[in-house]
Write a protein that holds these residues in place. Sequence first.
Motif, mmCIF file in Angstrom:
data_model
loop_
_atom_site.group_PDB
_atom_site.id
_atom_site.type_symbol
_atom_site.label_atom_id
_atom_site.label_comp_id
_atom_site.label_asym_id
_atom_site.label_seq_id
_atom_site.Cartn_x
_atom_site.Cartn_y
_atom_site.Cartn_z
ATOM 1 N N ILE A 68 0.886 11.803 -1.731
ATOM 2 C CA ILE A 68 2.201 11.266 -1.368
ATOM 3 C C ILE A 68 2.457 11.489 0.121
ATOM 4 C CG2 ILE A 68 4.686 11.469 -1.799
ATOM 5 C CD1 ILE A 68 3.774 12.269 -4.758
ATOM 6 N N GLU A 69 2.107 12.670 0.622
ATOM 7 C CA GLU A 69 2.227 12.946 2.062
ATOM 8 C C GLU A 69 1.383 11.972 2.868
ATOM 9 O OE1 GLU A 69 0.933 16.995 2.376
ATOM 10 O OE2 GLU A 69 2.870 17.792 1.750
ATOM 11 N N GLU A 70 0.154 11.740 2.424
ATOM 12 C CA GLU A 70 -0.749 10.818 3.123
ATOM 13 C C GLU A 70 -0.149 9.415 3.194
ATOM 14 O OE1 GLU A 70 -5.104 8.931 2.230
ATOM 15 O OE2 GLU A 70 -4.873 11.098 1.904
ATOM 16 N N ASP A 157 7.370 4.623 -4.911
ATOM 17 C CA ASP A 157 7.176 4.224 -6.303
ATOM 18 C C ASP A 157 5.761 4.584 -6.731
ATOM 19 O OD1 ASP A 157 9.696 3.168 -6.627
ATOM 20 O OD2 ASP A 157 9.063 1.072 -6.508
ATOM 21 N N ILE A 158 5.621 4.937 -8.009
ATOM 22 C CA ILE A 158 4.320 5.233 -8.601
ATOM 23 C C ILE A 158 4.224 4.411 -9.883
ATOM 24 C CG2 ILE A 158 2.789 7.014 -9.515
ATOM 25 C CD1 ILE A 158 4.508 9.075 -7.925
ATOM 26 N N ASP A 159 3.194 3.570 -9.977
ATOM 27 C CA ASP A 159 3.061 2.746 -11.178
ATOM 28 C C ASP A 159 2.212 3.441 -12.242
ATOM 29 O OD1 ASP A 159 0.353 2.320 -10.556
ATOM 30 O OD2 ASP A 159 0.673 0.276 -9.842
ATOM 31 N N LEU A 164 0.448 4.283 -5.437
ATOM 32 C CA LEU A 164 1.651 4.664 -4.695
ATOM 33 C C LEU A 164 2.094 3.510 -3.809
ATOM 34 C CD1 LEU A 164 0.478 8.193 -3.516
ATOM 35 C CD2 LEU A 164 1.911 7.660 -5.495
ATOM 36 N N LYS A 165 3.411 3.313 -3.723
ATOM 37 C CA LYS A 165 3.962 2.287 -2.841
ATOM 38 C C LYS A 165 5.142 2.890 -2.078
ATOM 39 C CE LYS A 165 6.136 -2.202 -2.619
ATOM 40 N NZ LYS A 165 6.781 -3.276 -3.370
ATOM 41 N N TYR A 166 5.043 2.855 -0.758
ATOM 42 C CA TYR A 166 6.125 3.314 0.107
ATOM 43 C C TYR A 166 7.161 2.183 0.182
ATOM 44 C CZ TYR A 166 8.640 4.620 4.353
ATOM 45 O OH TYR A 166 9.619 4.914 5.259
#
Length: 171
Positions: A68-70, A157-159, A164-166
């Motif tokens: 998530i940080e990346e 968002d996380i599907d 991951l989508k910022y």
Amino acid sequence: MIKHAPKILKDFIISDNFSFETYSTIWKNGTTIAIDFPEEKDENQWLNNNLNLINEELNWIEKNKDKIEELLLENNCLELAEEWASSYPLLDCVEEECYVMEDGKKVFFPITTDDFSNSLYIETISMKFDKCRETPLLELIILCNPDYFTGHCLMVDIDKNKSLKYKGLWG
């Protein structure tokens, strides 16, 4: 590992905005967990049937902070934090470039990747279950301490596939 993952029904409260809410520790900070089930279903039964899955999702978030940080770094959130922070008063009495944020905290420049990563915490995790899906869609509301973005949050968002989508800076 999550220190207080909700394991039994009494950990949840009925919410005005969601089916249920609870509180847990994620990334060493208190986090609100908001869970939404399809309205036409028995929400208590859905909760009972999905407790293990809810805990698995929370554990995945706990173990994957680096991913998530990346994502946030790839989307220039560190640079955005510096842009916002540099709009605050410059502190003249120190040798390093330093700004005083609205919350009174000092931010030294340049903001390092470690400083930015260590500032991140999840305020809220929303889990939305759909009657056609076995895995919930997740939405993370991420804040910083110090508050680089003056009360605004970073949305991720996380599907179901853990992609991951910022979604940007909100608030």
